[in-house]
Design an enzyme around this catalytic site. Structure first.
Site, short mmCIF file in Angstrom:
data_model
loop_
_atom_site.label_atom_id
_atom_site.label_comp_id
_atom_site.label_asym_id
_atom_site.label_seq_id
_atom_site.Cartn_x
_atom_site.Cartn_y
_atom_site.Cartn_z
N GLU A 60 0.86 -1.24 0.06
CA GLU A 60 -0.10 -0.03 -0.08
C GLU A 60 0.87 1.20 -0.15
O GLU A 60 0.54 2.33 -0.74
CB GLU A 60 -0.98 0.07 1.19
CG GLU A 60 -2.31 -1.01 1.26
CD GLU A 60 -1.66 -2.35 1.64
OE1 GLU A 60 -2.63 -3.28 1.57
OE2 GLU A 60 -0.62 -2.50 2.03
N HIS A 129 -10.38 -5.79 10.67
CA HIS A 129 -10.96 -5.50 9.43
C HIS A 129 -12.46 -4.78 9.44
O HIS A 129 -13.25 -4.71 8.53
CB HIS A 129 -11.20 -6.77 8.49
CG HIS A 129 -9.80 -7.52 8.18
ND1 HIS A 129 -9.26 -8.24 9.08
CD2 HIS A 129 -9.20 -7.71 6.88
CE1 HIS A 129 -8.13 -8.70 8.62
NE2 HIS A 129 -8.29 -8.13 7.48
#
Length: 329
Positions: A60, A129
């Site tokens: 990322e 998450h």
């Protein structure tokens, strides 16, 4: 109007903007050959090719930095994270470069870049998450933050975000993609919804309170409002859509009309966007309030994995109805 899923609405917006401007490109994990982790980018690689739809490694920070450099050079990247939870790996380039470079360069660089991904509790995905990051990004000067709820708003606001010369954080939700809605002006590829404008969903003459929400909480609020209506309590819904900038005029009008405000958010309450919003509303219209502003939020705990526990800590319909009734006492 045509009814589509939110996944399809986002795909339409991406396709229209990729076709309109060859400086626009999509980059991220699995956006190309896999058609997107949530199938939002389905078919875009076949139509626009690997130069415009770019698959990346699981890195990322790397592809975020690459996209920021591309924006500095005049391109218009759309960065897709598999989830906003993973944006923490790229937090330095987002916060210290994308958000600040225009000011720190004295206006020499624009930053036409969109960061988009799902966030929130998606159904037993576990604490790592299931986070909500709106407070973190709205806290950061230089970023615009958008959190739509409906298919039409997803399309119109994503298109506006892509055309913006400022960096935009585009917050989707893990559980929102399969929901359906109608698109206004389906054939108008220039149909835009301006950033910073809220949507008054319910506007009842007899409304006794306004419930302010955004993103996926809109759907729980809509169900709660229906239940309240069955019990003789009328409530307006103000869907903010944009968190930064926020529609101050719409907030003031809501307080002026109903004099009671209930804020519903999926984030936990401490140091949250909803807590700041309460302050902002009091700053705008304290004399119009007939009761303290109420806030329904997720409990101050890491999100449980257990399927039976997750709904209990979230701002569910029962908690919203109870908070609305208490506000009217």
């Amino acid at each position: 109007m045509a009814e589509v899923t939110i996944r399809e609405a986002l795909n339409i917006a991406l396709s229209e903007e990729l076709a309109r401007d060859d400086k626009v490109f999509l980059i991220g994990e699995e956006v190309g050959h896999y058609n997107g982790a949530y199938k939002v980018s389905q078919g875009l690689l076949d139509r626009f090719g690997e130069d415009r739809v770019v698959d990346t490694p699981i890195a990322e920070a790397g592809f975020t930095g690459l996209a920021i450099g591309a924006a500095m050079a005049g391109l218009r990247p759309i960065v897709e994270f598999m989830t906003w939870n993973f944006s923490l790996v790229a937090i330095d380039p987002i916060i210290n470069i994308a958000a600040k470079l225009h000011l720190m360069s004295g206006g020499q660089f624009s930053m036409p870049i969109v960061f988009r991904a799902p966030q929130g509790a998606g159904g037993s995905l576990g604490a790592q998450h299931s986070s909500i990051f709106e407070s973190f990004y709205t806290y950061t000067p230089g970023l615009k933050v958008v959190a739509p709820a409906t298919a039409n708003d997803m399309r119109g606001l994503l298109k506006s975000a892509i055309r913006s010369d400022n960096p935009v954080i585009f917050l989707e939700h893990e559980r929102i993609y399969a929901l359906k809605g109608e698109l206004e002006e389906r054939e108008n590829s220039d149909y835009l919804i301006p950033l910073g404008k809220a949507r008054l969903v319910e506007a009842k003459e007899t409304a006794e309170l306004t419930i302010v929400c955004w993103s996926f909480t809109y759907y729980a609020v809509a169900e709660a409002v229906q239940r309240l209506q069955e019990e003789g309590i009328a409530a307006d819904i103000l869907d903010l859509r944009s968190l930064q900038p926020v529609d101050e005029e719409a907030l003031f009008a809501a307080v002026q009309k109903t004099h009671r405000i209930l804020i519903v958010q999926e984030a936990t309450a401490v140091a949250s966007y909803g807590s700041w919003l309460s302050h902002k509303i009091q700053e705008l219209a304290l004399d119009e309030l007939d009761a303290p502003i109420a806030l329904v939020a997720t409990d101050q705990v890491p999100m449980p994995y257990a399927f039976t526990l997750e709904p209990a800590v979230l701002p569910n319909v029962e908690r919203i109805v109870a908070a609305a009734k208490e506000l009217l006492l």
